[in-house]
Scaffold this motif. Structure first.
Motif, PDB file in Angstrom:
ATOM      1  N   GLY A   5      10.379  47.538   4.800  1.00 50.75           N
ATOM      2  CA  GLY A   5      10.425  48.486   5.912  1.00 50.75           C
ATOM      3  C   GLY A   5      11.509  48.084   6.905  1.00 50.75           C
ATOM      4  O   GLY A   5      12.289  48.917   7.354  1.00 50.75           O
TER       5      GLY A   5
ATOM      6  N   HIS B  75       9.081  54.170   6.552  1.00 53.00           N
ATOM      7  CA  HIS B  75       7.688  54.459   6.931  1.00 53.00           C
ATOM      8  C   HIS B  75       6.757  54.255   5.737  1.00 53.00           C
ATOM      9  O   HIS B  75       5.635  53.775   5.881  1.00 53.00           O
ATOM     10  CB  HIS B  75       7.538  55.902   7.417  1.00 53.00           C
ATOM     11  N   SER B  76       7.227  54.625   4.549  1.00 50.66           N
ATOM     12  CA  SER B  76       6.395  54.488   3.342  1.00 50.66           C
ATOM     13  C   SER B  76       6.072  53.022   3.088  1.00 50.66           C
ATOM     14  O   SER B  76       4.952  52.679   2.686  1.00 50.66           O
ATOM     15  CB  SER B  76       7.101  55.070   2.122  1.00 50.66           C
TER      16      SER B  76
ATOM     17  N   LEU C 179      11.458  62.366  -0.702  1.00 49.76           N
ATOM     18  CA  LEU C 179      11.782  62.122   0.694  1.00 49.76           C
ATOM     19  C   LEU C 179      12.873  63.055   1.156  1.00 49.76           C
ATOM     20  O   LEU C 179      13.088  63.220   2.332  1.00 49.76           O
ATOM     21  CB  LEU C 179      12.233  60.670   0.872  1.00 49.76           C
TER      22      LEU C 179
ATOM     23  N   LYS D 132       7.474  61.997   7.779  1.00 48.14           N
ATOM     24  CA  LYS D 132       6.563  61.842   6.644  1.00 48.14           C
ATOM     25  C   LYS D 132       6.721  60.465   6.016  1.00 48.14           C
ATOM     26  O   LYS D 132       7.677  59.745   6.275  1.00 48.14           O
ATOM     27  CB  LYS D 132       6.884  62.910   5.588  1.00 48.14           C
ATOM     28  N   TYR D 133       5.777  60.152   5.154  1.00 52.81           N
ATOM     29  CA  TYR D 133       5.893  58.978   4.297  1.00 52.81           C
ATOM     30  C   TYR D 133       5.389  59.391   2.933  1.00 52.81           C
ATOM     31  O   TYR D 133       4.843  60.492   2.767  1.00 52.81           O
ATOM     32  CB  TYR D 133       5.101  57.792   4.867  1.00 52.81           C
ATOM     33  N   SER D 134       5.556  58.519   1.966  1.00 53.78           N
ATOM     34  CA  SER D 134       5.234  58.881   0.590  1.00 53.78           C
ATOM     35  C   SER D 134       3.774  59.293   0.425  1.00 53.78           C
ATOM     36  O   SER D 134       2.864  58.618   0.917  1.00 53.78           O
ATOM     37  CB  SER D 134       5.539  57.697  -0.329  1.00 53.78           C
TER      38      SER D 134
ATOM     39  N   GLN E 105      12.023  57.779   6.329  1.00 54.87           N
ATOM     40  CA  GLN E 105      10.781  58.082   5.606  1.00 54.87           C
ATOM     41  C   GLN E 105      10.505  57.021   4.554  1.00 54.87           C
ATOM     42  O   GLN E 105       9.354  56.669   4.290  1.00 54.87           O
ATOM     43  CB  GLN E 105      10.866  59.474   4.973  1.00 54.87           C
ATOM     44  N   HIS E 106      11.562  56.516   3.986  1.00 53.18           N
ATOM     45  CA  HIS E 106      11.425  55.431   3.021  1.00 53.18           C
ATOM     46  C   HIS E 106      10.840  54.199   3.734  1.00 53.18           C
ATOM     47  O   HIS E 106       9.900  53.567   3.248  1.00 53.18           O
ATOM     48  CB  HIS E 106      12.815  55.131   2.462  1.00 53.18           C
TER      49      HIS E 106
ATOM     50  N   LEU F 294       7.239  58.531  13.330  1.00 49.78           N
ATOM     51  CA  LEU F 294       6.120  58.281  12.410  1.00 49.78           C
ATOM     52  C   LEU F 294       4.800  58.422  13.162  1.00 49.78           C
ATOM     53  O   LEU F 294       3.889  59.118  12.722  1.00 49.78           O
ATOM     54  CB  LEU F 294       6.229  56.873  11.808  1.00 49.78           C
TER      55      LEU F 294
ATOM     56  N   THR G 128      10.348  55.487  -2.479  1.00 51.51           N
ATOM     57  CA  THR G 128      10.923  56.747  -2.028  1.00 51.51           C
ATOM     58  C   THR G 128      10.375  57.824  -2.903  1.00 51.51           C
ATOM     59  O   THR G 128      10.104  57.586  -4.051  1.00 51.51           O
ATOM     60  CB  THR G 128      12.429  56.828  -2.262  1.00 51.51           C
TER      61      THR G 128
END
Lengths: 330, 95
Positions: A97, A61-62, A6, A124-126, A58-59, A118, A3
């Protein structure tokens, strides 16, 4: 797993246009202040729900995008043992994920919706995964630094006020420790190796150090949404606190490896017991977040392609399930 | 994206014989067998379980948190159900 910043993007004013009464909001805050956990079906302010959906998705997706830079070295790992370990790690990222999508879904947003955001580029992602993995040492640096930074971020998330997210993070953190150690183990082997291997390790540290400490997000003074997330106990420590903690524990590890952290201003302050460090290039971070990092386009193209390539599998599985169900009904 | 989203299953794991199954999270799958396979791959990569249950999330009947105070109220005033309610005189043992 990762994360970072985020809670930075896309947050709009909380609670606008909803009919949440002051009493409801106050009662909710009392539960938070009493360290009660909020569960999926409990009443919660829309802003709280929105913040969590964004942060958790977003976490997630990262984790998914994070498989790419490491997957890049799966077929070229130096030994079978390293390959098996890396494969297990990349599989863990997929698992992380999935834990997170499942936690996100409890808030009423479906996984398809999150994945759709995504793929469309809305979510977004990291930023860290938009950097390339040029050598094998980068796999070591990612485990050691990127996963190390992620652990700093994620340990406090195990106490996050939202129950399903906190429980997912407990599971993730247990596995993350393996990731960091395998990374350090790669760096250790290289740093004890030939001059060329040592140089490769140093080069990886040079390229990954700054992006890693950017992972903690902007300075507290520029972090607009931190205060609300802290009040809701989604976030327990500020960006700068976590960044400092990461630097304090990581610099001695670099010294042990005989590597030099690429920051000429880095200096231990005996008075505070903390390292002082140089200015972060915030322009670089905002460029990468805006989509202009070294690999943003490549990462998204690869993810979309993988999603499309898997379409026939999803379709076939559904057709099979339908057929079996029909047979059963007959 | 598939037109229909695969149904959601809740996953329960028995970590070892002698313990009860415990909720671990959820997964999506097209059918029951795939749900078991996905649950295994997602939640037991480190031998966390010896038995798995998966159940369609839609099949779970749950109490309503908004009503929980009233729903659980009948148990609140029956403190005599707890052994600590009873005063035992000094000198009485093994009770």
């Amino acid at each position: 797993m990762y994360t970072q910043g985020l809670d930075q993007k896309g947050q709009t004013a909380n609670n606008r246009g909803t009919t949440e009464s002051q009493e409801q909001l106050a009662a909710f805050q009392r539960r938070i202040d009493a360290e009660e956990k909020i569960e999926a079906k409990d009443w919660m302010p829309e802003g709280y729900r929105r913040t969590l959906v964004r942060q958790i998705s977003q976490h997630a997706h990262s984790e998914i995008i994070g498989m790419q830079p490491e997957g890049n070295w799966l077929t070229r790992a130096p030994t079978l043992k390293r390959k098996a370990i890396l494969l297990a790690k990349v599989q863990d990222e997929a698992g992380h994920g999935l834990y997170l999508y499942s936690a996100g879904e409890t808030l009423g947003t479906s996984r398809d919706q999150m994945v759709g955001d995504l793929l469309s580029g809305k979510a977004k992602y990291s930023s860290i995964f938009n950097y390339p993995t040029l050598t094998w040492a980068d796999i070591g640096a990612i485990g050691w630094l990127v996963d190390g930074a992620a652990i700093m971020n994620q340990i406090p998330l195990c106490r996050c006020s939202y129950g399903p997210y906190a429980r997912a993070m407990v599971r993730v953190c247990k596995e993350e420790s393996f990731h960091q150690r395998q990374g350090f183990d790669i760096m250790l082997a290289l740093s004890r190796g030939t001059a060329a291997q040592q140089a490769m390790a140093q080069d990886a540290l040079n390229r990954w150090w700054w992006p890693s400490i950017m992972m903690f997000g902007p300075n507290d003074s520029n972090s607009r949404h931190s205060a609300q997330s802290m009040a809701w106990k989604i976030k327990r420590f500020s960006n700068d606190e976590l960044r400092q903690k990461f630097i304090d524990v990581t610099v001695p590890q670099a010294e042990f490896l005989g590597l030099k952290v690429p920051d000429d201003d880095l200096e231990f302050d005996k008075l505070t017991g903390h390292y002082r460090f140089g200015e972060i290039d915030w322009q670089e971070l905002s460029d990468v977040i805006a989509g202009n990092g070294p690999c943003n386009r490549q990462r998204m193209a690869r993810r979309r392609q993988a999603h499309d390539d898997g379409a026939w599998v999803r379709k076939a599985a559904q057709a099979y399930a339908d057929k079996q169900a029909a047979k059963k009904a007959a | 994206m598939s037109k229909r989203e695969w149904p959601l299953y809740e996953v329960f794991i028995r970590s070892k014989a002698g313990l009860s199954h415990r909720h671990a999270g959820s997964i999506h799958a097209a059918d029951d067998q795939m749900a078991l396979d996905h649950a295994r791959d997602t939640y037991t990569r480190r031998s966390e379980g010896v038995s798995l249950w998966v159940v369609r999330s839609s099949a779970i009947v749950a109490s309503d948190p908004a009503e929980s105070a009233a729903f659980f109220e009948p148990a609140k005033d029956k403190i005599y159900r707890h052994p600590t309610f009873y005063e035992i005189p000094d000198g009485v043992d093994n009770l």
